[in-house]
Design a protein around this motif. Structure first.
Motif, mmCIF file in Angstrom:
data_model
loop_
_atom_site.group_PDB
_atom_site.id
_atom_site.type_symbol
_atom_site.label_atom_id
_atom_site.label_comp_id
_atom_site.label_asym_id
_atom_site.label_seq_id
_atom_site.Cartn_x
_atom_site.Cartn_y
_atom_site.Cartn_z
ATOM 1 N N ALA A 200 0.822 -1.202 0.000
ATOM 2 C CA ALA A 200 0.000 0.000 0.000
ATOM 3 C C ALA A 200 0.860 1.259 0.000
ATOM 4 C CB ALA A 200 -0.923 0.007 1.215
ATOM 5 N N CYS A 201 2.152 1.100 0.241
ATOM 6 C CA CYS A 201 3.066 2.251 0.266
ATOM 7 C C CYS A 201 3.334 2.828 -1.113
ATOM 8 C CB CYS A 201 4.390 1.850 0.920
ATOM 9 S SG CYS A 201 5.363 0.653 -0.031
ATOM 10 N N PHE A 202 3.040 2.090 -2.169
ATOM 11 C CA PHE A 202 3.404 2.527 -3.520
ATOM 12 C C PHE A 202 2.779 3.881 -3.844
ATOM 13 C CE2 PHE A 202 4.455 -1.770 -5.756
ATOM 14 C CZ PHE A 202 5.290 -2.107 -4.702
ATOM 15 N N GLY A 203 3.579 4.764 -4.439
ATOM 16 C CA GLY A 203 3.085 6.063 -4.850
ATOM 17 C C GLY A 203 3.063 7.089 -3.737
ATOM 18 N N THR A 204 3.662 6.762 -2.582
ATOM 19 C CA THR A 204 3.702 7.685 -1.454
ATOM 20 C C THR A 204 5.116 7.721 -0.869
ATOM 21 O OG1 THR A 204 3.255 6.121 0.356
ATOM 22 C CG2 THR A 204 1.351 6.926 -0.903
ATOM 23 N N ASP A 205 5.324 8.672 0.056
ATOM 24 C CA ASP A 205 6.613 8.758 0.734
ATOM 25 C C ASP A 205 6.897 7.542 1.602
ATOM 26 O OD1 ASP A 205 7.264 11.219 -0.327
ATOM 27 O OD2 ASP A 205 6.520 12.370 1.379
ATOM 28 N N ALA A 206 5.863 6.762 1.910
ATOM 29 C CA ALA A 206 6.059 5.587 2.757
ATOM 30 C C ALA A 206 7.027 4.601 2.134
ATOM 31 C CB ALA A 206 4.715 4.907 3.028
ATOM 32 N N ALA A 325 4.283 13.391 -9.152
ATOM 33 C CA ALA A 325 5.475 12.731 -9.685
ATOM 34 C C ALA A 325 5.613 11.321 -9.121
ATOM 35 C CB ALA A 325 6.718 13.558 -9.354
ATOM 36 N N GLN A 326 5.261 11.117 -7.859
ATOM 37 C CA GLN A 326 5.345 9.788 -7.272
ATOM 38 C C GLN A 326 4.373 8.830 -7.941
ATOM 39 O OE1 GLN A 326 4.685 11.151 -3.235
ATOM 40 N NE2 GLN A 326 6.699 10.441 -2.608
ATOM 41 N N GLN A 327 3.166 9.287 -8.217
ATOM 42 C CA GLN A 327 2.214 8.442 -8.922
ATOM 43 C C GLN A 327 2.692 8.168 -10.349
ATOM 44 O OE1 GLN A 327 -1.582 10.401 -8.697
ATOM 45 N NE2 GLN A 327 -1.858 9.967 -6.519
#
Length: 464
Positions: A200-206, A325-327
């Motif tokens: 679930a961390c994908f696409g985030t700072d996590a 940009a992360q997405q």
């Protein structure tokens, strides 16, 4: 079976004995060269990542509690204790998703192992050859663990970098700290006991945060064991251990029997990224670009680009219409459209300005993914785990088709030394560390890293 025999036959026991016995001369020259390239690539990526907001957040957190120490935070003049250096550099290593991958575990290995190894080497005042040896120890243990899981945990939604990474980081740190077999086993048990990470961390700072935490966790476990702490010797086999809780009970303990004989740094090998987005998009990007170049296609003549890909690619690339940009790093339409529009996808394209480009948006709308029946064949998926069959429909009615099993930069299609050096220089340039002067950090660092086998104390490796 006695308790002592059980512990010796456990995954932790096998890894601990191999790590402690491993000498530089036991590692083939070709494997050491791969490890050295991994370190070069990862240090470059850490430098680039140091310019991101999430890396700045990590450094701000470190500043709240870090103790003084000899371990550098790449891209800055700061230094601190090994735990916090491993964390800060681990976050930066994965901040741009430009770090390498290995299919033994579907894991970002170097982004976690290298920060821990670098911190431990600086803390222990080790030299370049010792750093390479420790990196090999960490990589081989982590990838053996990945092979033992047969990728079950990844398919169940666990993020393998967070779960497997602490073990690889710990193995490298334990080697550099000179831990004995008992201490190393304790350290590995501690690292495994606290491992975690969800996709679930994908696409985030996590995602970057968890990479940093994995590097820090491995370093912490090694230091705890050095101080006398114990850890579960059966962390993987215990009824409430890794295999049952993470991996549905499946675990091939024989994967550790060939440590030092079957080098996973060589096979399946390490895939170095040519472009700074999720590896799941790379083969499709290469196939699409090859078709456009081979047939001299004008972008405005493209009606549709269809990527027939395995399920894992669709599962990873979840953003068809990225807003950040992360997405965008997890978007097949972005990866292909940006590569075709700009000639290649570079770090500077990961920006709000790029995402606002109407030309890019129009091209992205023509890119789609499908999962064809061909990928239902396990043998086909194994031969091209993130491969792509790409079809381009043109306005004149033509349909062009291409296929890539692995992307350029993968272990079987490696980048050459010049390409690796160019990536390193681009990364340092992105962080403002490049320049024309002979004294520019990019030139000094690369020269030292290329001579790492004979380089002296690693504390001076990234000095100005």
């Amino acid at each position: 079976m006695t308790q002592a025999t059980h512990q010796q036959d456990s995954a932790v026991g096998k890894m601990a004995r191999w790590i402690v016995a491993l000498a530089a001369g036991d590692i083939p020259v070709s494997i050491r060269a791969i490890a050295q390239n991994c370190l070069i690539d990862t240090i470059g990526v850490i430098a680039a990542g140091s310019a991101t907001a999430v890396a700045a957040h990590a450094r701000a957190l470190v500043s709240l509690s870090a103790a003084a120490g000899p371990c550098g935070i790449v891209g800055t003049d700061a230094s601190c204790d090994p735990r916090h250096a491993a964390f800060a550099n681990g976050v930066a290593a994965h901040a741009l998703d430009f770090d390498d991958n290995c299919y033994a575990g579907f894991v970002h290995g170097s982004a976690v192992i290298a920060p821990a190894a670098l911190a431990a080497a600086q803390y222990a005042d080790a030299d370049g050859a010792q750093l390479i040896t420790a990196f090999v120890a960490g990589a081989e243990c982590e990838y053996a663990l990945g092979a033992a899981t047969a990728n079950v945990l990844y398919d169940q939604g666990w993020w393998t970098t967070g779960v497997l990474g602490p073990v690889g980081a710990c193995a490298a740190a334990a080697k550099l700290l000179g831990l004995d077999v008992r201490q190393t086993a304790a350290a590995l048990g501690l690292a495994a006991a606290g491992a975690a990470g969800i996709k679930a961390c994908f696409g985030t700072d996590a995602k970057a945060f968890l990479a940093g935490r994995a590097a820090e966790a491995g370093m912490t476990a090694a230091l705890m064991a050095q101080g006398g702490a114990s850890g579960p010797a059966d962390a993987f086999e215990h009824r409430n251990g890794f295999a049952r809780l993470f991996n549905g009970g499946r675990f091939d303990g024989q994967a550790f029997d060939t440590l030092g004989r079957d080098w996973r740094l060589q096979s399946p090998g390490v895939d170095v990224k040519r472009i700074p987005v999720c590896l799941s998009s790379h083969a499709a990007v290469d196939a699409a670009m090859a078709l456009v170049q081979e047939h001299a296609i004008r972008l405005y003549d493209i009606v549709a680009i269809t990527c027939n890909v395995p399920p894992i690619v669709i599962a990873n690339l979840v953003h068809d219409d990225p807003g950040t940009a992360q997405q965008a790093q997890f978007s097949m339409p972005f990866a292909i459209a940006a590569s075709l529009l700009y000639g290649t996808l570079r770090l500077e394209h990961l920006s709000a300005q790029t995402l606002a480009d109407e030309r890019l948006r129009r091209l992205m709308e023509r890119v789609s993914m499908v999962h064809g029946a061909v990928w239902d064949d396990p043998a086909y998926r194994a031969a091209a785990p993130e491969g792509a069959e790409v079809s381009i429909a043109l306005a004149d009615g033509r349909m062009l088709q291409g296929f890539r099993d692995f992307a350029r930069g993968a272990a079987r299609y490696p980048l050459d030394a010049g390409e690796l050096d160019a990536k390193f220089n681009d990364c340092l340039g992105f962080a403002g560390l490049s320049g024309d002067a002979a004294s520019a950090p990019a030139r000094q660092w690369l020269a030292r890293l290329r001579a790492l086998e004979t380089f002296g104390p690693v504390r001076g490796l990234l000095a100005a």
